[in-house]
Write a protein that holds these residues in place. Structure first.
Motif, PDB file in Angstrom:
ATOM      1  N   ASP A 196      34.584  40.862  36.756  1.00 50.03           N
ATOM      2  CA  ASP A 196      33.694  39.712  37.737  1.00 50.03           C
ATOM      3  C   ASP A 196      35.588  39.222  38.414  1.00 50.03           C
ATOM      4  O   ASP A 196      36.773  39.503  37.797  1.00 50.03           O
ATOM      5  CB  ASP A 196      33.183  38.942  37.819  1.00 50.03           C
ATOM      6  N   GLU A 197      35.586  38.690  38.886  1.00 49.06           N
ATOM      7  CA  GLU A 197      36.354  37.787  39.625  1.00 49.06           C
ATOM      8  C   GLU A 197      36.535  36.879  39.118  1.00 49.06           C
ATOM      9  O   GLU A 197      37.971  36.934  38.408  1.00 49.06           O
ATOM     10  CB  GLU A 197      35.757  37.188  40.881  1.00 49.06           C
ATOM     11  N   ALA A 198      35.873  35.620  37.826  1.00 55.25           N
ATOM     12  CA  ALA A 198      36.121  34.634  36.896  1.00 55.25           C
ATOM     13  C   ALA A 198      37.066  35.214  35.646  1.00 55.25           C
ATOM     14  O   ALA A 198      38.227  35.315  35.046  1.00 55.25           O
ATOM     15  CB  ALA A 198      35.010  34.615  36.287  1.00 55.25           C
ATOM     16  N   HIS A 199      36.672  36.879  35.399  1.00 54.87           N
ATOM     17  CA  HIS A 199      37.604  37.873  34.592  1.00 54.87           C
ATOM     18  C   HIS A 199      39.422  37.560  35.487  1.00 54.87           C
ATOM     19  O   HIS A 199      40.168  38.236  34.545  1.00 54.87           O
ATOM     20  CB  HIS A 199      36.902  39.005  34.306  1.00 54.87           C
ATOM     21  N   GLU A 200      38.868  38.176  36.403  1.00 55.99           N
ATOM     22  CA  GLU A 200      40.474  38.319  37.445  1.00 55.99           C
ATOM     23  C   GLU A 200      41.403  37.602  36.598  1.00 55.99           C
ATOM     24  O   GLU A 200      42.598  37.475  36.528  1.00 55.99           O
ATOM     25  CB  GLU A 200      39.993  39.092  38.447  1.00 55.99           C
ATOM     26  N   ALA A 201      40.130  36.259  37.066  1.00 54.82           N
ATOM     27  CA  ALA A 201      41.455  35.208  36.849  1.00 54.82           C
ATOM     28  C   ALA A 201      42.387  34.845  35.879  1.00 54.82           C
ATOM     29  O   ALA A 201      43.260  34.053  35.801  1.00 54.82           O
ATOM     30  CB  ALA A 201      40.679  33.849  37.917  1.00 54.82           C
ATOM     31  N   ASP A 256      45.307  36.760  35.973  1.00 53.57           N
ATOM     32  CA  ASP A 256      45.936  36.529  36.026  1.00 53.57           C
ATOM     33  C   ASP A 256      46.348  35.137  35.994  1.00 53.57           C
ATOM     34  O   ASP A 256      48.614  35.782  35.550  1.00 53.57           O
ATOM     35  CB  ASP A 256      45.950  36.016  37.975  1.00 53.57           C
ATOM     36  N   TRP A 264      35.190  29.983  29.938  1.00 51.71           N
ATOM     37  CA  TRP A 264      34.722  31.331  30.344  1.00 51.71           C
ATOM     38  C   TRP A 264      33.287  31.879  29.744  1.00 51.71           C
ATOM     39  O   TRP A 264      33.331  30.820  28.558  1.00 51.71           O
ATOM     40  CB  TRP A 264      36.150  31.657  29.743  1.00 51.71           C
TER      41      TRP A 264
END
Length: 291
Positions: A43-48, A51, A137
């Motif tokens: 999800d977007e939180a994981h991608e953040a 990064d 997280w």
């Protein structure tokens, strides 16, 4: 279901007809036959978090390059540090005492040192941000428990989880080993079996981190003060896994090294087994992760 990459869809020779309906029917037949592999989508939180980890890795590479530039400059001018280790307080004190004949040469040397300090400061800022991000997280319990393994701390644990995702989605540790590319390649035909170097498939960041962690098992098994402070709040069964891994992998490292195998191969073999312990920890922590 829409398919925009016909090259990924198996086709019979001479079959040049492509429609969404035919693709859907083909996928349904493959699914029924068990020929499709499910994928995990972060999800977007994981991608953040991912990064942030990659930005920290880039900063670390910059710091390493900056340090190498300084050392190369010193060697070119036959300046050699007489201490035991570089980049300690004594080393920095020695750097501050170096003087060169020409002003512009001195300026170049000072700028090189500033580049090292700036890169190190950037690494520190990103690591502080990573610690904050991990606390919020959903995989925080897993990252925390993975640090029971020697050679794996916050950055290493977060890298493994961010790059691989949910470790429990693999049915067994061998699948995870293959996913990170730590299993030997094989070219066999008939009675002839030939195994080569590791496949290096999957995520290079996770594989590199695991190999770096495997290097720490060259030393005898022991629990240092900093290690005990890091794991004191972890469950007893998790701590038991960490100690079991230390004892086994340290012994295995010595045995493999004693046979004369090259050091990179020994470290890679240790990293491969380390994956199994990480998978076992993830399996025990998975209810907390899911929550």
């Amino acid at each position: 279901m829409h398919c925009h990459r016909p090259s990924m869809m198996p086709r019979r020779p001479g079959d040049h007809v492509k429609t969404d309906r035919r693709d859907a029917m083909t996928l349904a037949r493959l699914l029924r036959a068990g020929e499709l592999t499910a994928i995990w989508v972060p999800d977007e939180a994981h991608e953040a978090v991912r990064d942030l980890i990659r930005a920290r890795r880039n900063a670390q590479d910059d710091a390493i390059g900056a340090k190498q530039t300084v050392r190369s400059f010193l060697l070119r001018h036959d300046r050699r540090f007489g201490g035991k280790a570089a980049w300690t307080k004594m080393y920095w004190r020695w750097l501050s005492e170096q003087r060169f004949d020409f002003p512009h040469q001195q300026l170049a040397f000072e700028e090189m040192q500033k580049r090292v300090l700036e890169a190190q400061a950037r690494v520190g800022r990103l690591e502080a941000a990573l610690a904050e991000a991990v606390d919020a997280w959903c995989f925080a319990p897993l990252v925390r428990n993975l640090q029971v393994l020697r050679g794996i701390r916050l950055v290493s644990a977060a890298t493994l989880v961010a790059e691989v995702g949910d470790l429990t989605r693999f049915d067994n540790p061998k699948q995870l080993m293959a996913y990170v590319g730590l299993v030997p390649s094989e070219h066999s035909s008939g009675a002839r079996t030939k195994r080569g170097r590791i496949t290096r498939a999957g995520n290079a960041q996770a594989r590199t981190m695991l190999i770096e962690a495997g290097w720490s098992y060259r030393l005898p098994a022991r629990e240092e003060r900093r290690y005990r402070e890091r794991v004191i709040d972890l469950p007893e069964d998790i701590q038991a896994i960490g100690w079991k891994a230390q004892v086994r992998l340290s012994q295995r490292y010595r045995r493999l090294a004693a046979t004369g195998k090259p050091q990179p191969k020994v470290t890679t073999a240790i990293a491969r087994e380390l994956v199994g312990y990480a998978w076992d920890i993830a399996r025990r922590v998975s209810p907390a992760v899911a929550g």
